[in-house]
Design an enzyme around this catalytic site. Structure first.
Site, PDB file in Angstrom:
ATOM      1  N   ASP A 128       1.067  -1.047  -0.031  1.00 49.42           N
ATOM      2  CA  ASP A 128       0.047   0.047  -0.375  1.00 49.42           C
ATOM      3  C   ASP A 128       0.981   0.853   0.061  1.00 49.42           C
ATOM      4  OD1 ASP A 128      -2.719  -1.022   0.638  1.00 49.42           O
ATOM      5  OD2 ASP A 128      -1.159  -2.635   1.112  1.00 49.42           O
ATOM      6  N   TYR A 181      -1.555   4.444  -6.390  1.00 48.32           N
ATOM      7  CA  TYR A 181      -2.739   5.074  -6.287  1.00 48.32           C
ATOM      8  C   TYR A 181      -3.330   6.577  -6.953  1.00 48.32           C
ATOM      9  CZ  TYR A 181      -2.461   2.165  -2.079  1.00 48.32           C
ATOM     10  OH  TYR A 181      -3.402   1.627  -0.787  1.00 48.32           O
ATOM     11  N   HIS A 222     -10.647  -2.577   7.104  1.00 53.01           N
ATOM     12  CA  HIS A 222     -11.658  -3.545   5.841  1.00 53.01           C
ATOM     13  C   HIS A 222     -12.196  -4.486   6.495  1.00 53.01           C
ATOM     14  CE1 HIS A 222     -10.473  -0.621   2.264  1.00 53.01           C
ATOM     15  NE2 HIS A 222      -9.492  -0.607   3.217  1.00 53.01           N
TER      16      HIS A 222
END
Length: 330
Positions: free
Chosen positions: A47, A83, A221
């Site tokens: 990420d 991203y 999440h």
């Protein structure tokens, strides 16, 4: 005579289908072990791809320092490489801005093995899989799913994105690139079959699985139920040691003595401060809601895992022993 020939051809076709189905279609790679004692040193990060923003550059710098100290063999990325919406194509400057120009420390000039995250699927997936990127930066290697043999350890990289039903039934305003994935049920069925077969054929001392989505996680999440239902039975049956993921922007270790250890390394850039869901404290060994990464030191008898924050401080470490599959931590 014609009927006999038809039966022979039909049986031949059935045999071909059987044998083609019985052979795993997962791409297999081998990364040679160069240390005299056969050990491996690896960094794991996820990420991250924000063109240096949200402290990505600082995490990268600290990875370089630790990578030099450990003399790492390679880096594993657990997805969400770019991203917010992946890459637009294989000429997208975000590749250089988020990868090539960020991870510049000499110790990080090693092979990177990557899986795709949900944000990567919101762009052009084939771009990240393209050999064009490897020509731009030789370190880059990304596939949907593949197997990596490295001495005594075998890594099974799994594309977890198609398992998540919400991406298909309620994608909100996101557009996912499902090219070469649909029909979804067949894709998942084939992947699970090939993964199970590859694991059963493995003779490695250690079996580690790498995916993007969490299976056991106290992050925002939450648990990916589709993986619990469909993937975990295969992991347990094949006595997998570790499942590593990203997706939740934090660092985690969840596990119990003798079971699969679930490790999250999703702190490569933007983190979620103060976000934690309830979890059994007997299983939750670490939850850190900041940025950082993880290192692995693997030998034939032990695997040591260390979590680092953005300043290089050790947050948590533990060791798995292959003889008894117990662990100690600090």
């Amino acid at each position: 005579m014609c009927a006999l020939m038809f039966r022979v051809r039909f049986m031949f076709l059935i045999l071909c289908m059987f044998f083609s189905r019985s052979l795993s279609k997962l791409e297999r790679l081998e990364h040679p072990v160069t240390n005299c004692d056969g050990s491996l040193n690896i960094l794991v990060v996820g990420d991250w791809g924000r063109q240096g923003g949200f402290n990505q550059s600082i995490v990268a710098h600290q990875m370089g320092i630790v990578g030099e100290q450990l003399d790492i063999d390679y880096v594993i990325s657990v997805g969400d490489n770019f991203y917010d919406d992946g890459l637009k194509g294989d000429t997208d400057p975000a590749f250089e801005a988020s990868f090539a120009h960020i991870y510049t420390h000499p110790s990080l000039q090693k092979q990177w093995y990557s899986v795709l995250g949900n944000h990567d699927y919101r762009g052009n997936v084939s771009a990240q899989l393209s050999h064009v990127l490897t020509q731009k930066d030789w370190r880059w290697f990304c596939r949907r799913s593949f197997v990596l043999l490295s001495g005594m350890v075998e890594f099974f990289f799994v594309d977890t994105n198609p398992f998540v039903e919400q991406y298909f039934t309620d994608p909100e305003d996101h557009i996912y690139d499902w090219s070469n994935v649909l029909p979804r049920d067949r894709y998942i069925s084939n992947l699970l079959h090939d993964l199970d077969l590859a694991m059963k054929k493995s003779r490695a001392t250690w079996k580690f699985v790498v995916g993007h989505h969490g299976i056991k996680t106290a992050g925002e999440h939450g648990v990916t139920q589709e993986l619990v239902d469909q993937l975990v039975p295969i992991l347990e049956e094949n006595k997998v040691d570790v499942y590593m993921n990203g997706h939740d922007h934090c660092l985690q270790h969840i596990g119990s003595d003798g079971g699969i250890q679930y490790l999250t390394s999703g702190g490569g850039s933007k983190a979620w401060k103060g976000v934690i869901l309830p979890w059994d404290p007997k299983e939750l060994k670490l939850y850190y809601d900041g940025q950082g990464f993880m290192s692995l030191h693997i030998t034939h008898s032990q695997a040591k895992f260390i979590y680092y924050d953005i300043s290089g401080n050790v947050l948590h470490q533990f060791t798995l022993s292959k003889k008894s599959k117990t662990f100690g931590h600090s």
